[in-house]
Design a protein around this motif. Structure first.
Motif, PDB file in Angstrom:
ATOM      1  N   SER A   1       0.641  -1.293  -0.106  1.00  0.00           N
ATOM      2  CA  SER A   1       0.437   0.201  -0.138  1.00  0.00           C
ATOM      3  C   SER A   1       1.183   1.345  -0.203  1.00  0.00           C
ATOM      4  CB  SER A   1      -0.669   0.175   0.858  1.00  0.00           C
ATOM      5  OG  SER A   1      -0.607   0.372   2.568  1.00  0.00           O
ATOM      6  N   LEU A   2       2.285   0.747   0.594  1.00  0.00           N
ATOM      7  CA  LEU A   2       2.787   2.689   0.369  1.00  0.00           C
ATOM      8  C   LEU A   2       3.558   2.367  -1.201  1.00  0.00           C
ATOM      9  CD1 LEU A   2       4.346   1.857   4.033  1.00  0.00           C
ATOM     10  CD2 LEU A   2       2.268   3.448   3.336  1.00  0.00           C
ATOM     11  N   TRP A   3       3.932   1.600  -1.005  1.00  0.00           N
ATOM     12  CA  TRP A   3       5.177   1.219  -2.709  1.00  0.00           C
ATOM     13  C   TRP A   3       4.357   0.481  -3.193  1.00  0.00           C
ATOM     14  CZ3 TRP A   3       7.601   1.037   2.440  1.00  0.00           C
ATOM     15  CH2 TRP A   3       8.213   1.932   2.434  1.00  0.00           C
ATOM     16  N   GLU A   4       3.553   0.881  -3.679  1.00  0.00           N
ATOM     17  CA  GLU A   4       2.338   0.210  -5.227  1.00  0.00           C
ATOM     18  C   GLU A   4       3.509  -0.664  -6.161  1.00  0.00           C
ATOM     19  OE1 GLU A   4      -1.260   2.685  -6.046  1.00  0.00           O
ATOM     20  OE2 GLU A   4      -1.577   3.314  -4.442  1.00  0.00           O
ATOM     21  N   PRO A   5       2.199  -1.944  -6.219  1.00  0.00           N
ATOM     22  CA  PRO A   5       3.471  -2.463  -7.267  1.00  0.00           C
ATOM     23  C   PRO A   5       3.057  -1.714  -8.854  1.00  0.00           C
ATOM     24  CG  PRO A   5       1.950  -4.016  -6.022  1.00  0.00           C
ATOM     25  CD  PRO A   5       2.108  -2.740  -5.659  1.00  0.00           C
ATOM     26  N   ASP A   6       4.088  -1.445  -9.619  1.00  0.00           N
ATOM     27  CA  ASP A   6       3.567  -1.410 -11.100  1.00  0.00           C
ATOM     28  C   ASP A   6       4.529  -2.457 -12.382  1.00  0.00           C
ATOM     29  OD1 ASP A   6       3.888   0.465 -13.225  1.00  0.00           O
ATOM     30  OD2 ASP A   6       6.192   0.927 -12.805  1.00  0.00           O
ATOM     31  N   ASP A   7       2.852  -2.869 -12.893  1.00  0.00           N
ATOM     32  CA  ASP A   7       2.759  -4.029 -13.996  1.00  0.00           C
ATOM     33  C   ASP A   7       3.612  -3.552 -14.427  1.00  0.00           C
ATOM     34  OD1 ASP A   7       0.834  -4.911 -12.248  1.00  0.00           O
ATOM     35  OD2 ASP A   7      -0.448  -4.592 -13.464  1.00  0.00           O
ATOM     36  N   THR A   8       4.353  -2.616 -14.591  1.00  0.00           N
ATOM     37  CA  THR A   8       4.736  -2.651 -15.994  1.00  0.00           C
ATOM     38  C   THR A   8       6.397  -2.056 -15.796  1.00  0.00           C
ATOM     39  OG1 THR A   8       4.232   0.694 -15.914  1.00  0.00           O
ATOM     40  CG2 THR A   8       2.818  -1.144 -17.475  1.00  0.00           C
ATOM     41  N   ALA A   9       6.851  -2.072 -15.085  1.00  0.00           N
ATOM     42  CA  ALA A   9       8.088  -2.143 -14.298  1.00  0.00           C
ATOM     43  C   ALA A   9       9.303  -3.271 -14.780  1.00  0.00           C
ATOM     44  CB  ALA A   9       8.761  -2.805 -12.352  1.00  0.00           C
ATOM     45  N   THR A  10      10.479  -1.946 -15.493  1.00  0.00           N
ATOM     46  CA  THR A  10      11.795  -2.663 -15.680  1.00  0.00           C
ATOM     47  C   THR A  10      12.316  -3.404 -14.705  1.00  0.00           C
ATOM     48  OG1 THR A  10      13.331  -0.416 -14.266  1.00  0.00           O
ATOM     49  CG2 THR A  10      12.039  -0.777 -16.555  1.00  0.00           C
ATOM     50  N   PRO A  11      13.329  -4.816 -15.426  1.00  0.00           N
ATOM     51  CA  PRO A  11      13.450  -5.667 -14.286  1.00  0.00           C
ATOM     52  C   PRO A  11      14.071  -4.889 -13.207  1.00  0.00           C
ATOM     53  CG  PRO A  11      13.901  -6.553 -16.699  1.00  0.00           C
ATOM     54  CD  PRO A  11      13.821  -4.934 -16.574  1.00  0.00           C
ATOM     55  N   ARG A  12      15.085  -3.512 -13.594  1.00  0.00           N
ATOM     56  CA  ARG A  12      15.907  -2.791 -12.401  1.00  0.00           C
ATOM     57  C   ARG A  12      15.035  -2.346 -11.371  1.00  0.00           C
ATOM     58  NH1 ARG A  12      19.580   2.764 -12.919  1.00  0.00           N
ATOM     59  NH2 ARG A  12      20.184   2.673 -11.717  1.00  0.00           N
ATOM     60  N   SER A  13      13.957  -2.027 -11.186  1.00  0.00           N
ATOM     61  CA  SER A  13      12.635  -0.914 -10.812  1.00  0.00           C
ATOM     62  C   SER A  13      11.918  -3.259  -9.745  1.00  0.00           C
ATOM     63  CB  SER A  13      11.435  -1.318 -11.503  1.00  0.00           C
ATOM     64  OG  SER A  13      11.653   0.067 -12.114  1.00  0.00           O
ATOM     65  N   ILE A  14      12.063  -3.797 -10.465  1.00  0.00           N
ATOM     66  CA  ILE A  14      11.850  -4.866  -9.765  1.00  0.00           C
ATOM     67  C   ILE A  14      13.016  -5.734  -8.601  1.00  0.00           C
ATOM     68  CG2 ILE A  14      11.636  -7.300 -10.021  1.00  0.00           C
ATOM     69  CD1 ILE A  14       9.297  -6.959 -13.196  1.00  0.00           C
ATOM     70  N   ARG A  15      13.863  -5.423  -8.798  1.00  0.00           N
ATOM     71  CA  ARG A  15      15.336  -5.464  -7.801  1.00  0.00           C
ATOM     72  C   ARG A  15      15.263  -5.157  -7.036  1.00  0.00           C
ATOM     73  NH1 ARG A  15      17.965  -6.729 -13.130  1.00  0.00           N
ATOM     74  NH2 ARG A  15      18.891  -4.244 -12.855  1.00  0.00           N
ATOM     75  N   THR A  16      15.136  -2.996  -7.806  1.00  0.00           N
ATOM     76  CA  THR A  16      14.793  -2.494  -6.125  1.00  0.00           C
ATOM     77  C   THR A  16      13.873  -2.820  -5.163  1.00  0.00           C
ATOM     78  OG1 THR A  16      15.893  -0.547  -7.653  1.00  0.00           O
ATOM     79  CG2 THR A  16      14.946  -0.572  -5.720  1.00  0.00           C
ATOM     80  N   ARG A  17      12.601  -3.376  -6.093  1.00  0.00           N
ATOM     81  CA  ARG A  17      11.282  -3.836  -4.953  1.00  0.00           C
ATOM     82  C   ARG A  17      11.783  -4.777  -4.163  1.00  0.00           C
ATOM     83  NH1 ARG A  17       6.275  -2.416  -4.999  1.00  0.00           N
ATOM     84  NH2 ARG A  17       4.390  -3.620  -4.211  1.00  0.00           N
ATOM     85  N   GLU A  18      12.333  -5.492  -4.828  1.00  0.00           N
ATOM     86  CA  GLU A  18      12.387  -6.441  -3.675  1.00  0.00           C
ATOM     87  C   GLU A  18      13.778  -5.914  -2.637  1.00  0.00           C
ATOM     88  OE1 GLU A  18      13.924  -9.444  -6.677  1.00  0.00           O
ATOM     89  OE2 GLU A  18      12.138 -10.113  -7.581  1.00  0.00           O
ATOM     90  N   ALA A  19      14.479  -5.938  -3.421  1.00  0.00           N
ATOM     91  CA  ALA A  19      15.293  -5.541  -1.960  1.00  0.00           C
ATOM     92  C   ALA A  19      15.159  -4.513  -0.999  1.00  0.00           C
ATOM     93  CB  ALA A  19      17.195  -4.452  -2.876  1.00  0.00           C
ATOM     94  N   ARG A  20      13.752  -2.999  -1.155  1.00  0.00           N
ATOM     95  CA  ARG A  20      13.417  -2.636  -0.485  1.00  0.00           C
ATOM     96  C   ARG A  20      12.705  -3.505   0.305  1.00  0.00           C
ATOM     97  NH1 ARG A  20      11.052   1.537  -3.600  1.00  0.00           N
ATOM     98  NH2 ARG A  20       8.881  -0.557  -3.552  1.00  0.00           N
ATOM     99  N   ARG A  21      11.496  -5.122  -0.518  1.00  0.00           N
ATOM    100  CA  ARG A  21      10.555  -5.513   1.107  1.00  0.00           C
ATOM    101  C   ARG A  21      11.762  -6.628   1.883  1.00  0.00           C
ATOM    102  NH1 ARG A  21       8.876 -10.101  -3.150  1.00  0.00           N
ATOM    103  NH2 ARG A  21      11.057 -10.479  -3.130  1.00  0.00           N
ATOM    104  N   ASP A  22      13.269  -6.685   1.220  1.00  0.00           N
ATOM    105  CA  ASP A  22      13.859  -8.026   2.277  1.00  0.00           C
ATOM    106  C   ASP A  22      14.473  -6.871   3.405  1.00  0.00           C
ATOM    107  OD1 ASP A  22      13.715  -9.345  -0.177  1.00  0.00           O
ATOM    108  OD2 ASP A  22      15.610  -9.450  -0.754  1.00  0.00           O
ATOM    109  N   ARG A  23      14.881  -5.676   2.577  1.00  0.00           N
ATOM    110  CA  ARG A  23      14.901  -4.319   3.846  1.00  0.00           C
ATOM    111  C   ARG A  23      13.895  -4.515   4.909  1.00  0.00           C
ATOM    112  NH1 ARG A  23      19.713  -3.508   6.551  1.00  0.00           N
ATOM    113  NH2 ARG A  23      20.417  -4.129   4.719  1.00  0.00           N
ATOM    114  N   LEU A  24      12.652  -4.537   4.780  1.00  0.00           N
ATOM    115  CA  LEU A  24      11.982  -3.868   5.251  1.00  0.00           C
ATOM    116  C   LEU A  24      11.007  -4.911   6.003  1.00  0.00           C
ATOM    117  CD1 LEU A  24       9.275  -2.291   3.314  1.00  0.00           C
ATOM    118  CD2 LEU A  24      10.609  -1.725   5.198  1.00  0.00           C
TER     119      LEU A  24
END
Length: 394
Positions: free
Chosen positions: A297-320
């Motif tokens: 809800s805070l960082w809404e998923p983006d269906d059009t995200a690039t591979p780099r954006s996906i890696r950034t999102r996964e790294a953020r989730r792992d850190r959280l």
């Protein structure tokens, strides 16, 4: 006496290398002793002592972002923190005049017409002015006609009534970005505890008054709690944290006392409500899927995200999730732990790229401090608090 420049250079270089090795050994010793921890981006966070919570560069060098216009760091503090910079009065003082003198912000700011070169002449822009420090002549910003300058002493003086009447102490004060933004922090005398019969988490209540001279923000007073256990200083989520000030420019006599009392009353009510709401969160269990829903809800998923954006999102989730695990060990898997984890991420781990216009380009720790002071993440922290409070109704 002749000097062999090559030999002198070699000696100087050797001295520098020895100093660098000594610093590196000292940093490694602090790491091994648990006095500092390495952050994912290569920087370090201090874990013990007066500087606990402060950030060092990848080379272990303190970065502060304080104004150095007068040759020394523009800072007053009641404890020897901030990498031993500034003027320290152990235990603090309640005299705002002394604070303004020690932190180097008791200067005047004036408005002068904005000028620009055109061909062989200098023209005046009749709609704009520069705000200028009278002690250094430095321009602090360009503002429109009618902009009201609030002198630092006037801005902070009305809070002196709190120090006189309620044993509040000026904790720190300073200037950032060459004096464009100045602040004073007052430690209030009351105690605030979250879940006294459970986790018994202590909060130290502060009121911070913030003044700017570049037109970027209005004068404001902010409730800013500090949790010494987890090292987070926050402009906390969950409601009236900014108190509008009715007489900032010319508070005199009865008006000044009235405004000070109103500010104190608002702050006390805020901290009372904060303790109740945080205690409720500390007694609200949290499921992992609920935490993931909060993150999405805070960082809404983006269906059009690039591979780099996906890696950034996964790294953020792992850190959280790692931050939640750390908080869970201390307070249990609760909504309170989730709020602390998100706040810790925003304070210390969220990507930040200081711009050249901020005056802090390349200085991420100082930029983070400025983001906290200016409340850049207020909306996200408020959204976190609201969504976690809603879990009590499930």
């Amino acid at each position: 006496m002749s000097v062999d420049l090559n030999e002198a250079f070699a000696d100087e270089r050797a001295t520098q290398l020895r100093a660098a090795r000594d610093w590196e050994r000292a940093l490694q010793d602090r790491l091994a002793a648990g006095a500092v921890e390495r952050l994912p981006d290569g920087r370090y966070r201090v874990l013990t002592g007066w500087d606990a919570g402060e950030i060092l560069s990848a080379q272990g060098v303190p970065q502060h972002g304080l104004d150095l216009s007068l040759g020394t760091a523009a800072l007053y503090t009641a404890v020897p923190a901030w990498h031993t910079l500034g003027n320290v009065i152990p235990g603090g003082t309640s005299d705002i005049g002394k604070v303004l003198e020690l932190d180097g912000i008791d200067c005047q700011v004036e408005s002068v017409p904005a000028q620009y070169p055109w061909n062989d002449e200098t023209r005046v822009d009749a709609t704009m002015h520069h705000t200028v420090r009278t002690d250094t002549g430095a321009s602090l910003g360009v503002v429109r006609n009618g902009y009201e300058i609030i002198q630092n002493r006037r801005a902070f003086e009305f809070l002196q009534e709190l120090a006189n009447d309620d044993e509040a102490i000026w904790e720190s004060a300073g200037a950032l970005r060459g004096g464009k933004k100045v602040f004073v922090a007052m430690r209030l005398p009351q105690r605030v505890t979250v879940d006294a019969d459970g986790i018994n988490d202590r909060i130290i209540p502060f009121v911070v008054a913030i003044n700017s001279h570049d037109g970027s923000s209005s004068f404001q007073v902010v409730a800013t709690p500090w949790r010494p256990v987890c090292g987070n200083t926050e402009r906390l989520a969950g409601g009236a944290r900014v108190h509008p000030v009715e007489h900032p420019a010319h508070p005199q006599g009865h008006d000044r006392i009235k405004e000070a009392r109103r500010t104190l009353d608002l702050s006390i009510k805020y901290y009372d409500r904060l303790a109740d709401e945080e205690t409720a969160l500390a007694r609200t269990d949290l499921a992992i899927n609920e935490y993931d829903a909060l993150i999405n809800s805070l960082w809404e998923p983006d269906d059009t995200a690039t591979p780099r954006s996906i890696r950034t999102r996964e790294a953020r989730r792992d850190r959280l999730h790692a931050l939640l695990a750390d908080e869970t060990e201390r307070t249990g898997r609760t909504a309170y732990a989730a709020e602390r984890a998100v706040t810790d991420y925003l304070d210390h781990y969220a990507p930040i790229r200081p711009s050249a216009t901020s005056g802090l380009k390349g200085n991420k720790p100082a930029a983070r401090g400025l983001r906290l002071l200016e409340g850049t993440d207020d909306d996200m922290e408020s959204a976190t608090h609201r969504r976690l409070m809603a879990l009590r109704q499930r």
